[in-house]
Design an enzyme around this catalytic site. Structure first.
Site, PDB file in Angstrom:
ATOM      1  N   GLU A 156       0.841  -1.211   0.000  1.00 29.18           N
ATOM      2  CA  GLU A 156       0.000   0.000   0.000  1.00 29.18           C
ATOM      3  C   GLU A 156       0.876   1.261   0.000  1.00 29.18           C
ATOM      4  O   GLU A 156       0.570   2.235  -0.690  1.00 29.18           O
ATOM      5  CB  GLU A 156      -0.950  -0.050   1.198  1.00 29.18           C
ATOM      6  CG  GLU A 156      -2.057  -1.088   1.021  1.00 29.18           C
ATOM      7  CD  GLU A 156      -2.876  -1.323   2.259  1.00 29.18           C
ATOM      8  OE1 GLU A 156      -4.126  -1.299   2.146  1.00 29.18           O
ATOM      9  OE2 GLU A 156      -2.291  -1.528   3.346  1.00 29.18           O
TER      10      GLU A 156
ATOM     11  N   GLU B  35      -3.355 -10.089   3.643  1.00 30.13           N
ATOM     12  CA  GLU B  35      -4.235  -9.766   4.776  1.00 30.13           C
ATOM     13  C   GLU B  35      -5.323 -10.816   4.985  1.00 30.13           C
ATOM     14  O   GLU B  35      -5.679 -11.128   6.115  1.00 30.13           O
ATOM     15  CB  GLU B  35      -4.897  -8.399   4.559  1.00 30.13           C
ATOM     16  CG  GLU B  35      -4.004  -7.194   4.811  1.00 30.13           C
ATOM     17  CD  GLU B  35      -3.191  -6.794   3.594  1.00 30.13           C
ATOM     18  OE1 GLU B  35      -2.671  -5.659   3.581  1.00 30.13           O
ATOM     19  OE2 GLU B  35      -3.046  -7.611   2.673  1.00 30.13           O
TER      20      GLU B  35
HETATM   21  N1  T1G Z   1       4.397  -7.707  11.722  1.00 34.10           N
HETATM   22  C1  T1G Z   1       5.104  -8.092  12.812  1.00 34.10           C
HETATM   23  N2  T1G Z   1       6.044  -9.093  12.813  1.00 34.10           N
HETATM   24  C2  T1G Z   1       6.270  -9.683  11.645  1.00 34.10           C
HETATM   25  C3  T1G Z   1       5.574  -9.348  10.460  1.00 34.10           C
HETATM   26  C4  T1G Z   1       4.610  -8.291  10.534  1.00 34.10           C
HETATM   27  N3  T1G Z   1       3.917  -7.893   9.458  1.00 34.10           N
HETATM   28  N4  T1G Z   1       6.020 -10.146   9.468  1.00 34.10           N
HETATM   29  C5  T1G Z   1       6.959 -10.942  10.015  1.00 34.10           C
HETATM   30  N5  T1G Z   1       7.108 -10.682  11.305  1.00 34.10           N
HETATM   31  C6  T1G Z   1       8.062 -11.313  12.238  1.00 34.10           C
HETATM   32  C7  T1G Z   1       7.815 -12.803  12.429  1.00 34.10           C
HETATM   33  O1  T1G Z   1       6.886 -13.037  13.445  1.00 34.10           O
HETATM   34  C8  T1G Z   1       9.198 -13.291  12.794  1.00 34.10           C
HETATM   35  O2  T1G Z   1       9.399 -12.968  14.135  1.00 34.10           O
HETATM   36  C9  T1G Z   1      10.123 -12.408  11.959  1.00 34.10           C
HETATM   37  O3  T1G Z   1       9.343 -11.246  11.618  1.00 34.10           O
HETATM   38  C10 T1G Z   1      10.567 -13.066  10.682  1.00 34.10           C
HETATM   39  O4  T1G Z   1       9.425 -13.559   9.995  1.00 34.10           O
HETATM   40  C11 T1G Z   1      -3.058  -2.205   6.873  1.00 34.10           C
HETATM   41  C12 T1G Z   1      -3.623  -4.833   7.673  1.00 34.10           C
HETATM   42  C13 T1G Z   1       7.625 -11.239   5.445  1.00 34.10           C
HETATM   43  C14 T1G Z   1       7.345 -13.228   4.045  1.00 34.10           C
HETATM   44  O5  T1G Z   1       0.951 -10.647   6.427  1.00 34.10           O
HETATM   45  O6  T1G Z   1       4.585 -13.362   5.487  1.00 34.10           O
HETATM   46  O7  T1G Z   1      -0.366  -4.934   6.357  1.00 34.10           O
HETATM   47  O8  T1G Z   1       9.604 -15.243  14.961  1.00 34.10           O
HETATM   48  O9  T1G Z   1      10.033 -15.975  10.232  1.00 34.10           O
HETATM   49  O10 T1G Z   1      10.121 -16.696   6.589  1.00 34.10           O
HETATM   50  O11 T1G Z   1      -3.386  -3.359   4.930  1.00 34.10           O
HETATM   51  O12 T1G Z   1       7.159 -13.022   7.707  1.00 34.10           O
HETATM   52  O13 T1G Z   1      11.630 -13.922  14.458  1.00 34.10           O
HETATM   53  O14 T1G Z   1      10.182 -13.300  16.410  1.00 34.10           O
HETATM   54  O15 T1G Z   1       8.118 -15.261   8.768  1.00 34.10           O
HETATM   55  O16 T1G Z   1      11.623 -14.776   5.949  1.00 34.10           O
HETATM   56  C15 T1G Z   1       0.443  -8.008   6.041  1.00 34.10           C
HETATM   57  C16 T1G Z   1       3.554 -11.414   7.184  1.00 34.10           C
HETATM   58  C17 T1G Z   1       0.202  -7.530   7.429  1.00 34.10           C
HETATM   59  C18 T1G Z   1       3.281 -10.503   6.056  1.00 34.10           C
HETATM   60  C19 T1G Z   1       9.144 -13.142   5.802  1.00 34.10           C
HETATM   61  N6  T1G Z   1       1.750  -8.633   5.961  1.00 34.10           N
HETATM   62  N7  T1G Z   1       4.924 -11.869   7.168  1.00 34.10           N
HETATM   63  O17 T1G Z   1       9.128 -14.514   5.935  1.00 34.10           O
HETATM   64  O18 T1G Z   1      10.482 -14.724   8.114  1.00 34.10           O
HETATM   65  S1  T1G Z   1      -1.420  -6.884   7.581  1.00 34.10           S
HETATM   66  C20 T1G Z   1       1.889  -9.940   6.174  1.00 34.10           C
HETATM   67  C21 T1G Z   1       5.313 -12.852   6.308  1.00 34.10           C
HETATM   68  C22 T1G Z   1      -1.364  -5.371   6.795  1.00 34.10           C
HETATM   69  C23 T1G Z   1      -2.566  -3.352   6.036  1.00 34.10           C
HETATM   70  C24 T1G Z   1      -2.675  -4.673   6.634  1.00 34.10           C
HETATM   71  C25 T1G Z   1       6.723 -13.324   6.448  1.00 34.10           C
HETATM   72  C26 T1G Z   1       7.683 -12.693   5.424  1.00 34.10           C
HETATM   73  P1  T1G Z   1      10.245 -13.896  15.018  1.00 34.10           P
HETATM   74  P2  T1G Z   1       9.458 -15.001   9.298  1.00 34.10           P
HETATM   75  P3  T1G Z   1      10.414 -15.262   6.600  1.00 34.10           P
END
Ligand code: T1G
Length: 697
Positions: free
Chosen positions: A104, A124
């Site tokens: 976004e 999401e």
């Molecule tokens: N927020 C907080 N922590 C996050 C995070 C996030 N968005 N994404 C990852 N982490 C933490 C995760 O818990 C882990 O922590 C570390 O980062 C590494 O992640 C308004 C509502 C990016 C593809 O859904 O899909 O935006 O375990 O082990 O395999 O519209 O993380 O080390 O303590 O997964 O390399 C939308 C979610 C949010 C992406 C990387 N975004 N993340 O994968 O590492 S909603 C997502 C992922 C939003 C808006 C809306 C994956 C990754 P820890 P990992 P990875």
């Protein structure tokens, strides 16, 4: 103290570098940093702004840990509007995973460049949400409604070349994101490229959104976010203005933010990442794995070998004869062929694996140099003991000796060797090269280094590994046996297998317990019942016979075309087998049971109460380290609907007192026969939840 957004002016360009490891989540400091950076740039005489991420990725979304807490301004939609409305040209340079709020922010920039390996997407829906900062309004305006709808409702990651084709990216170029970003900005400034606010583009043409909504609702099997996303994209087409569409998106987003599904899915997101984080593994280095052995090339052994080969490790497959070894190779080849068909493996890699990386053997000596061996032979203790004493004799010091048993006592197996500290359970789920779950079963003598090696292998195979203690059925099968028995009890008392299956599919399971039994094979349950009878049944247990009668007639489910359901050749869904109810009625008559009616709601409550109660015992006894380990096990191995977060998250959201009351009420009935789990009683008496235990462990 390092800034979340670092500001630097390079020539005419103000560079905003995100520095919030590990994934540049758009937390409060980042949001504030972007606003401050823009304001600085606008008074700093910059002509353009470049936004990029330091470390392994551009913004990977909003900070999920902030969800459910009181929101703090600036909100992400405001940040995006501020970027887009900046009088300066704003460019984003993407790498890693530009997801959700990250995409976004990129879409609110006027131009987007990315390195080829970048993944973009709106995941999401997988968190029970929809884009909440304009993504559902801006994406359709540049990629068209169908592409936008597919990307937003699927939550899939789109690679940069496809995103370029869809008009989401303007340039794809390899290199360092900051460098390619700066030269791209220079090029845009040189050709006086205009600012291009997507919000000023006309509303895209609509589609039949009601049909799309119904289709997503059906596909979600109870999960709402995908269907709600359709309504948000609809607003992009039908709202009077961009602002009105944005407001509608926000309204839908906040509705979903308040749902249990959002809580369940975010719990699942963090739980699947937490299962491998065990205090006892802190600072423990796993042993190096160069070569893996597999003993037994049946369905499970061949599946395990396929998973290991697909992960790039060489395998020595040991069988008792050349014929059996070649049969194992054919099973492995068919598994790998499936991967070629799914585009997960190239034909040349397929050939290389079968020619160079898979070694067949009929002599234990061939395992003398493997670093880890997984035994997957017939589930019989004496057979297992023979295999392990042979492995103990031939395997090198330091080799990890693992068993794939799904219930036998691993302490007893380990005790047949001179090195029980090197013995561990690695319980794969069928098909082992597909199912994500791996139970790492730690016996009393298993060393932490061997446990760490089990988890390292799981990571290498792309599995979600869960630590389990030794008991009959470990975490998953022990709980399964309980709720499966509960279903059998309800059939004896008056429900039908088909009513129960429907109640559970309505709840969100892909298949009900009786259809699952047909899929995995009724002979497995039959063998287990025979074993339990031989070991002496718990006197309170009711031992239904109708299922045995089906097996005695040679009906083992899908693999024989007949079980609880009748299957046409090649079909995976069947119609109720008319013989079943007459067998059930005969069983009831023999026990003097007068059938009664069950509502779907009662079926569900009993089924779930038996599952939650046994799960609480599994946690209480330390077989599972935390409630989240049970949730992840049921999510990845037993088809539990992800939007509930798993049985114990579901129980917390339902309220433990009500579930305990149900269990207490039913615990003296024949058809329930389980006493309340001490842990459940303790949590209710202390007014606590399973989540409290997750937080503390
Ligand atoms: N927020 C907080 N922590 C996050 C995070 C996030 N968005 N994404 C990852 N982490 C933490 C995760 O818990 C882990 O922590 C570390 O980062 C590494 O992640 C308004 C509502 C990016 C593809 O859904 O899909 O935006 O375990 O082990 O395999 O519209 O993380 O080390 O303590 O997964 O390399 C939308 C979610 C949010 C992406 C990387 N975004 N993340 O994968 O590492 S909603 C997502 C992922 C939003 C808006 C809306 C994956 C990754 P820890 P990992 P990875």
């Amino acid at each position: 103290m390092s800034q979340a957004i670092e500001y630097e002016k390079i020539g005419d360009v103000a560079v905003l570098a995100a520095n919030n490891p590990p994934v540049n989540a758009l937390g409060l400091e980042i949001r504030k940093g972007i606003i401050n950076g823009l304001e600085s740039a606008e008074v700093d005489g910059a002509k353009a702004v470049l936004i990029y991420g330091k470390g392994r990725t551009y913004f990977s979304g909003a900070d999920i840990r902030e969800f459910g807490k009181p929101p703090v301004r600036p909100f992400l939609p405001d940040v995006c509007d501020r970027i887009e409305s900046s009088p300066l040209l704003v460019v984003s340079a993407l790498h890693g995973a530009a997801l959700g709020g990250g995409l976004e922010v990129a879409l609110s920039s006027h131009y987007r460049i990315a390195i080829p390996t970048t993944r973009i997407g709106f995941p999401e829906v997988n968190l029970g949400l929809i884009p909440g900062a304009g993504g559902s309004q801006r994406l359709p305006r540049i990629s068209g409604v169908s592409a936008a709808l597919e990307i937003i409702t699927s939550g899939r990651h789109v690679l940069a070349p496809e995103a370029l084709e869809l008009g989401i990216l303007d340039e794809v170029q390899d290199g360092d994101p900051c460098e390619i970003g700066l030269s791209y900005v220079q090029a845009l400034l040189q050709r006086s490229a205009p600012r291009r606010p997507i919000s000023e583009l006309p509303s895209p043409a609509g589609i039949d959104f009601d049909a799309a909504y119904e289709a997503m609702l059906k596909k979600g099997r109870g999960q709402l976010s995908g269907a709600v996303a359709v309504r948000a994209v609809q607003a992009a087409c039908e709202a009077d203005s961009f602002a009105a569409g944005l407001a509608r998106e926000r309204e839908l987003f906040l509705e979903l933010m308040g749902t249990d599904q959002r809580k369940g899915l975010i719990h699942a997101f963090f739980a699947e990442r937490a299962v491998a984080k065990l205090p006892e593994l802190k600072g423990v280095e796993p042993r190096i794995l160069h070569q893996v052995g597999v003993v037994g090339g049946g369905t499970m052994g061949a599946g395990i070998a396929s998973a290991v080969l697909l992960a790039g490790l060489p395998v020595v497959m040991l069988e008792m004869s050349h014929e059996a070894a070649h049969a194992a190779k054919n099973r492995i080849a068919s598994n790998l062929n499936g991967a070629v068909k799914r585009g997960k493996l190239s034909q040349s890699d397929f050939d290389e694996i079968l020619q160079d990386r898979l070694v067949l053997a009929i002599d234990y000596g061939a395992l003398s140099n493997v670093d880890l061996v997984v035994e997957a032979v017939f589930e019989d203790m004496e057979v297992k003991k023979q295999v392990f004493s042979s492995l103990d004799a031939v395997c090198k010091p330091g080799a990890v000796l693992a068993t794939n048993t799904s219930y036998l006592d691993i302490n007893e197996i380990g005790a047949t060797t001179s090195r029980p500290q090197d013995v561990i359970g690695l319980h794969f789920f069928s098909p082992a090269h597909v199912m994500k779950l791996l139970e790492v079963v730690v016996a009393d003598e298993t060393s932490s280094e061997v446990m760490a090696t089990g988890f390292a292998l799981g990571r290498r195979l792309g599995k979600v590994s869960v630590r389990a203690g030794v008991c009959d059925g470990f975490i998953g099968n022990r709980i399964l046996n309980t709720y499966r028995a509960c279903a059998d009890h309800m059939v004896l008392d008056g429900a039908t297998p088909y009513q129960i299956d429907k109640a559970l599919t309505d709840f969100g399971f892909a298949m009900g317990p009786f259809a699952v039994s047909d899929l995995s094979g009724l002979d497995i349950g039959w063998a287990m019942r025979k074993r339990k009878r031989a070991e002496g049944l718990n006197p309170q247990a009711r031992d239904s016979s109708y299922a045995d009668k089906l097996c005695e007639a040679g009906h083992f489910g899908q693999k024989t075309g007949r079980g609880y359901y009748v299957y046409e050749p090649g079909k995976r869904t069947g119609t109720p087998n008319p013989d079943v109810m007459s067998l059930v009625e005969a069983d009831r008559d023999a026990r003097g049971i007068v059938a009664r009616s069950f509502s779907d709601e009662e079926i569900l409550r009993r089924y779930m109460a038996s599952m939650v109660n046994e799960a609480a015992k599994v946690v209480g006894e330390g077989i599972a380290s935390r409630p989240l380990d049970v949730d992840v096990t049921l999510l990845f191995g037993y088809g539990f609907p992800r939007f509930f977060g798993g049985p114990l998250k579901w129980a917390d959201l339902q309220g433990l007192p009500g579930i305990l009351e149900d269990i207490r009420k039913w615990s003296n009935e024949d058809s329930f026969s389980w006493q309340p789990a001490p842990l459940l009683e303790q949590l209710v008496s202390e007014g606590k939840t399973f989540e409290d235990l997750n937080a503390h462990n």
